[in-house]
Design a protein around this motif. Structure first.
Motif, PDB file in Angstrom:
ATOM      1  N   MET A 188       1.309  39.524 -24.637  1.00  0.00           N
ATOM      2  CA  MET A 188       1.727  40.105 -25.917  1.00  0.00           C
ATOM      3  C   MET A 188       0.683  41.063 -26.493  1.00  0.00           C
ATOM      4  O   MET A 188       0.843  41.574 -27.603  1.00  0.00           O
ATOM      5  CB  MET A 188       1.971  38.996 -26.951  1.00  0.00           C
ATOM      6  CG  MET A 188       3.069  38.010 -26.609  1.00  0.00           C
ATOM      7  SD  MET A 188       4.712  38.745 -26.521  1.00  0.00           S
ATOM      8  CE  MET A 188       5.085  38.477 -24.781  1.00  0.00           C
ATOM      9  N   GLY A 189      -0.417  41.294 -25.758  1.00  0.00           N
ATOM     10  CA  GLY A 189      -1.479  42.159 -26.250  1.00  0.00           C
ATOM     11  C   GLY A 189      -2.356  41.503 -27.289  1.00  0.00           C
ATOM     12  O   GLY A 189      -2.980  42.181 -28.116  1.00  0.00           O
ATOM     13  N   LEU A 190      -2.443  40.165 -27.246  1.00  0.00           N
ATOM     14  CA  LEU A 190      -3.163  39.426 -28.284  1.00  0.00           C
ATOM     15  C   LEU A 190      -4.252  38.531 -27.707  1.00  0.00           C
ATOM     16  O   LEU A 190      -4.616  37.518 -28.325  1.00  0.00           O
ATOM     17  CB  LEU A 190      -2.174  38.567 -29.088  1.00  0.00           C
ATOM     18  CG  LEU A 190      -1.119  39.327 -29.887  1.00  0.00           C
ATOM     19  CD1 LEU A 190      -0.071  38.358 -30.442  1.00  0.00           C
ATOM     20  CD2 LEU A 190      -1.776  40.101 -31.025  1.00  0.00           C
ATOM     21  N   ALA A 191      -4.800  38.885 -26.572  1.00  0.00           N
ATOM     22  CA  ALA A 191      -5.831  38.046 -25.954  1.00  0.00           C
ATOM     23  C   ALA A 191      -7.018  37.842 -26.882  1.00  0.00           C
ATOM     24  O   ALA A 191      -7.632  36.767 -26.898  1.00  0.00           O
ATOM     25  CB  ALA A 191      -6.287  38.672 -24.637  1.00  0.00           C
ATOM     26  N   ASP A 192      -7.337  38.864 -27.683  1.00  0.00           N
ATOM     27  CA  ASP A 192      -8.498  38.772 -28.572  1.00  0.00           C
ATOM     28  C   ASP A 192      -8.160  38.188 -29.939  1.00  0.00           C
ATOM     29  O   ASP A 192      -8.995  38.171 -30.844  1.00  0.00           O
ATOM     30  CB  ASP A 192      -9.129  40.152 -28.755  1.00  0.00           C
ATOM     31  CG  ASP A 192      -8.162  41.166 -29.361  1.00  0.00           C
ATOM     32  OD1 ASP A 192      -6.932  40.890 -29.369  1.00  0.00           O
ATOM     33  OD2 ASP A 192      -8.617  42.229 -29.829  1.00  0.00           O
ATOM     34  N   ARG A 193      -6.923  37.706 -30.101  1.00  0.00           N
ATOM     35  CA  ARG A 193      -6.523  37.116 -31.387  1.00  0.00           C
ATOM     36  C   ARG A 193      -6.175  35.626 -31.240  1.00  0.00           C
ATOM     37  O   ARG A 193      -5.665  35.026 -32.169  1.00  0.00           O
ATOM     38  CB  ARG A 193      -5.286  37.855 -31.940  1.00  0.00           C
ATOM     39  CG  ARG A 193      -5.533  39.325 -32.272  1.00  0.00           C
ATOM     40  CD  ARG A 193      -6.430  39.446 -33.485  1.00  0.00           C
ATOM     41  NE  ARG A 193      -6.517  40.811 -33.973  1.00  0.00           N
ATOM     42  CZ  ARG A 193      -7.437  41.682 -33.567  1.00  0.00           C
ATOM     43  NH1 ARG A 193      -8.337  41.315 -32.647  1.00  0.00           N
ATOM     44  NH2 ARG A 193      -7.477  42.907 -34.054  1.00  0.00           N
TER      45      ARG A 193
END
Length: 266
Positions: free
Chosen positions: A147-152
Motif C-alpha cells: 500500500m506504499g506505507l512501509a514507513d508508516r
C-alpha cells in the motif's frame, strides 16, 4: 461457475422496502462497480453481502456454498456469521481503524484473534504463539508495503492522512485473504488529492485481478476500472452491463438522468 451468485435479495426496514429482487453474478477476478444516488440501496446491499444486515428474502452463494437462504433456517445461525464474513473483506468509507492501535497492529489484529481462537485449546499453542504472531506480522508488513506505507507501520491513525488511513484499511481487509473485496464509497471522506491515492491502489488491485465490489460515486473511475456496472435506484437494479456501455451508452432513462445530473454536479 461465478464466484458470487446473488439471487432475489430483499431487505425491509419496517414498512420501507430498501432492496427489492436484487440478482447478479460476479466472476472470479472481475471488478463490479455499483452506482446510484444516495439512498438507492447500494450500501444496504453491501451490508447484506457482508452479513452486517440480514436479508428478508433471497440467496447468497459464494464458490458454490450457500451462505444465506431465507428459506433455510440452517443458513441463518448466528454462530456461522463470523465464518461467513471471512469470504468478504470490507473497506468502510470512514476507515474504522482502531485509534489505540498502530497501522501495523490494525492490520494484524483480526488474524491474531482468529489464530488464537482456533488454536487456544490445542497442545503446544503457547509455545507456538510467538512464531505464529511473527508470521502474521511479516505478512502485515508486506501488505503495508504493498500500500506504499512501509514507513508508516508504527504510526497511529491520528498520525496518518485520510488517504493513508484508508490504505491501512485496505491492507487490513486483504489480510484475511477474502474471496471478494468490498469497498463502500472508499473515497467519500477524502479530498481530491487523497482520493487519487486510494483510487490508484484500487486500480492496482483490479490489474492484479482481485475480485471486487466497489460502491462509488466516481463515474470515470468505475468506467475505466470495473468490468461490470450496476446502476441502482429506489432499491432496485435499473441497469447492469459492461462498464463502458452503462456509462457511455446507457439504455434506461433513469440511468441517463442520473449520469446527466452527475455530469452537471461535476
Amino acid at each position: 461457475m461465478p464466484i458470487l451468485e446473488v439471487r432475489n435479495i430483499e431487505k425491509h426496514f419496517g414498512p420501507t422496502r430498501v432492496l427489492e429482487d436484487i440478482s447478479f453474478d460476479l466472476e472470479q477476478g472481475q471488478a463490479l462497480a455499483i452506482i446510484g444516488s444516495s439512498g438507492s440501496g447500494k450500501t444496504t446491499l453491501l451490508r447484506c453481502l457482508n452479513f452486517l444486515e440480514s436479508p428478508d428474502a433471497g440467496q447468497i452463494v459464494v464458490n458454490g456454498e450457500t451462505l444465506f437462504d431465507a428459506a433455510d433456517p440452517a443458513t441463518q445461525k448466528e454462530a456461522e456469521v463470523r465464518r461467513k464474513r471471512l469470504h468478504f473483506g470490507l473497506v468502510f468509507q470512514s476507515f474504522n481503524l482502531f485509534p489505540q492501535y498502530t497501522a501495523l497492529q490494525n492490520v494484524m489484529l483480526a488474524k491474531q484473534l482468529l489464530a488464537a481462537e482456533g488454536q487456544k485449546n490445542r497442545p503446544g499453542w503457547k509455545a507456538r504463539r510467538k512464531e505464529v504472531n511473527a508470521g502474521i506480522e511479516a505478512e502485515a508488513r508486506q501488505l503495508l508495503a504493498r500500500m506504499g506505507l512501509a514507513d508508516r507501520a508504527e504510526h497511529y491513525p491520528h498520525q496518518l492522512s485520510g488517504g493513508q488511513q484508508q490504505r491501512v484499511a485496505i491492507a487490513r481487509a486483504l489480510a484475511l485473504h477474502p474471496d471478494i473485496l468490498c469497498f463502500d464509497e472508499p473515497t467519500s471522506a477524502l479530498d481530491p488529492e487523497l482520493t487519487g491515492e486510494v483510487l490508484k491502489v484500487i486500480r492496482s488491485l483490479a490489474e492484479q485481478k482481485t475480485t471486487m465490489i466497489i460502491v462509488t460515486h466516481e463515474m470515470a473511475f468505475a468506467r475505466d476500472v470495473a468490468d461490470q456496472i450496476i446502476f441502482m435506484d429506489g432499491g432496485v437494479i435499473v441497469e447492469q452491463g459492461p462498464a463502458r456501455q452503462v456509462i457511455e451508452r446507457p439504455r434506461e432513462e433513469r440511468t441517463k438522468q442520473f449520469l446527466a445530473r452527475y455530469a452537471q454536479e461535476r
